[in-house]
Design a protein around this motif. Structure first.
Motif, PDB file in Angstrom:
ATOM      1  N   VAL A   4       0.640  -1.257   0.063  1.00 47.93           N
ATOM      2  CA  VAL A   4       0.029  -0.047  -0.022  1.00 47.93           C
ATOM      3  C   VAL A   4       0.863   1.096   0.175  1.00 47.93           C
ATOM      4  O   VAL A   4       1.487   1.485   0.997  1.00 47.93           O
ATOM      5  CB  VAL A   4      -1.105   0.056   1.231  1.00 47.93           C
ATOM      6  N   ASN A   5       0.750   1.984  -1.172  1.00 42.56           N
ATOM      7  CA  ASN A   5       1.537   3.312  -1.348  1.00 42.56           C
ATOM      8  C   ASN A   5       0.555   4.245  -1.345  1.00 42.56           C
ATOM      9  O   ASN A   5      -0.272   4.289  -1.999  1.00 42.56           O
ATOM     10  CB  ASN A   5       2.410   3.230  -2.565  1.00 42.56           C
ATOM     11  N   ARG A   6       0.774   5.348  -0.367  1.00 38.72           N
ATOM     12  CA  ARG A   6      -0.052   6.685  -0.267  1.00 38.72           C
ATOM     13  C   ARG A   6       0.658   7.902  -0.694  1.00 38.72           C
ATOM     14  O   ARG A   6       2.057   7.803  -0.479  1.00 38.72           O
ATOM     15  CB  ARG A   6      -0.742   6.626   1.017  1.00 38.72           C
ATOM     16  N   PHE A   7       0.023   8.776  -1.495  1.00 37.92           N
ATOM     17  CA  PHE A   7       0.767   9.856  -1.983  1.00 37.92           C
ATOM     18  C   PHE A   7      -0.248  11.165  -1.617  1.00 37.92           C
ATOM     19  O   PHE A   7      -1.404  11.021  -1.843  1.00 37.92           O
ATOM     20  CB  PHE A   7       0.908   9.720  -3.532  1.00 37.92           C
ATOM     21  N   ARG A   8       0.361  12.134  -1.418  1.00 38.03           N
ATOM     22  CA  ARG A   8      -0.281  13.472  -1.239  1.00 38.03           C
ATOM     23  C   ARG A   8       0.021  14.375  -2.669  1.00 38.03           C
ATOM     24  O   ARG A   8       1.445  14.643  -2.669  1.00 38.03           O
ATOM     25  CB  ARG A   8       0.195  14.183   0.223  1.00 38.03           C
ATOM     26  N   ALA A  19      -1.583   9.976 -14.587  1.00 42.51           N
ATOM     27  CA  ALA A  19      -1.028   9.095 -15.644  1.00 42.51           C
ATOM     28  C   ALA A  19       0.261   8.409 -15.295  1.00 42.51           C
ATOM     29  O   ALA A  19       0.622   7.438 -15.661  1.00 42.51           O
ATOM     30  CB  ALA A  19      -0.809  10.228 -16.818  1.00 42.51           C
ATOM     31  N   ASP A  20       1.046   8.982 -14.463  1.00 44.25           N
ATOM     32  CA  ASP A  20       2.312   8.411 -14.061  1.00 44.25           C
ATOM     33  C   ASP A  20       2.153   7.280 -12.960  1.00 44.25           C
ATOM     34  O   ASP A  20       2.737   6.281 -13.328  1.00 44.25           O
ATOM     35  CB  ASP A  20       3.056   9.577 -13.282  1.00 44.25           C
ATOM     36  N   LEU A  21       1.124   7.461 -12.435  1.00 39.05           N
ATOM     37  CA  LEU A  21       0.892   6.406 -11.325  1.00 39.05           C
ATOM     38  C   LEU A  21       0.109   5.172 -12.033  1.00 39.05           C
ATOM     39  O   LEU A  21       0.529   3.886 -11.972  1.00 39.05           O
ATOM     40  CB  LEU A  21      -0.298   6.745 -10.300  1.00 39.05           C
ATOM     41  N   LEU A  22      -0.641   5.384 -13.187  1.00 41.86           N
ATOM     42  CA  LEU A  22      -1.013   4.224 -13.998  1.00 41.86           C
ATOM     43  C   LEU A  22       0.122   3.586 -14.675  1.00 41.86           C
ATOM     44  O   LEU A  22       0.037   2.244 -15.025  1.00 41.86           O
ATOM     45  CB  LEU A  22      -2.111   4.640 -15.055  1.00 41.86           C
ATOM     46  N   ALA A  23       1.129   4.267 -15.126  1.00 38.83           N
ATOM     47  CA  ALA A  23       2.194   3.835 -16.028  1.00 38.83           C
ATOM     48  C   ALA A  23       3.119   3.198 -14.892  1.00 38.83           C
ATOM     49  O   ALA A  23       3.569   1.880 -15.369  1.00 38.83           O
ATOM     50  CB  ALA A  23       2.955   4.863 -16.680  1.00 38.83           C
ATOM     51  N   TRP A  49      -3.909   9.869  -2.866  1.00 38.42           N
ATOM     52  CA  TRP A  49      -4.031   8.756  -3.787  1.00 38.42           C
ATOM     53  C   TRP A  49      -3.361   7.589  -3.233  1.00 38.42           C
ATOM     54  O   TRP A  49      -2.676   7.629  -2.161  1.00 38.42           O
ATOM     55  CB  TRP A  49      -3.208   9.497  -4.940  1.00 38.42           C
ATOM     56  N   THR A  50      -3.533   6.571  -3.867  1.00 43.94           N
ATOM     57  CA  THR A  50      -3.048   5.317  -3.465  1.00 43.94           C
ATOM     58  C   THR A  50      -2.774   4.297  -4.451  1.00 43.94           C
ATOM     59  O   THR A  50      -3.623   4.562  -5.598  1.00 43.94           O
ATOM     60  CB  THR A  50      -3.772   4.605  -2.197  1.00 43.94           C
ATOM     61  N   PRO A  76      10.591   6.418  -9.852  1.00 43.75           N
ATOM     62  CA  PRO A  76      10.280   7.605  -9.438  1.00 43.75           C
ATOM     63  C   PRO A  76       8.979   8.153  -8.840  1.00 43.75           C
ATOM     64  O   PRO A  76       8.831   9.208  -8.031  1.00 43.75           O
ATOM     65  CB  PRO A  76      10.448   8.368 -10.704  1.00 43.75           C
ATOM     66  N   VAL A  77       7.768   7.515  -9.382  1.00 46.22           N
ATOM     67  CA  VAL A  77       6.610   7.791  -8.671  1.00 46.22           C
ATOM     68  C   VAL A  77       6.404   7.104  -7.330  1.00 46.22           C
ATOM     69  O   VAL A  77       5.927   8.151  -6.583  1.00 46.22           O
ATOM     70  CB  VAL A  77       5.440   7.293  -9.677  1.00 46.22           C
TER      71      VAL A  77
END
Length: 106
Positions: A4-8, A19-23, A49-50, A76-77
């Motif tokens: 589980v990676n969470r992002f602000r 788009a970057d996260l989907l890639a 986001w997660t 990088p993401v």
């Protein structure tokens, strides 16, 4: 194994980040041992986001992180993730849990 990676992410960056996260998910999905993955955005806090991925085992996940394509696309993401533990073991009834011990030296 569950990761589980969470992002602000500021709202102004949301579409580019998605788009970057989907890639990143795509690069991870191409690796052996990947089972499933989802990208999500919090319904109450749209800047949160997660990326949740499921793996056959911790070794498969760690090997995936060392592949060239993942280093190029996903790392990088993932480097933007909120700094917190992200790897979880299954804890369903009947599963054996790992020994409760710190696995890193901080």
């Amino acid at each position: 194994m569950l990761v589980v990676n969470r992002f602000r992410v500021p709202t102004a960056e949301a579409e580019a980040f998605r788009a970057d996260l989907l890639a990143a998910r795509g690069a991870l999905a191409a690796r052996p041992g990947y089972v499933a993955g989802q990208v999500g955005r919090n319904v109450d806090d749209p800047e949160l986001w997660t990326l949740v991925t499921t793996w056959e085992n911790v070794g498969a996940y760690r090997r995936a992180l060392s592949s060239y394509d993942v280093k190029l696309t996903a790392v990088p993401v993932l480097g933007r993730a909120i700094e917190e533990p992200s790897a979880y073991e299954p804890a369903d009834a009947g599963t054996d849990l790992n020994v409760a011990d710190v696995r890193s030296l901080g």
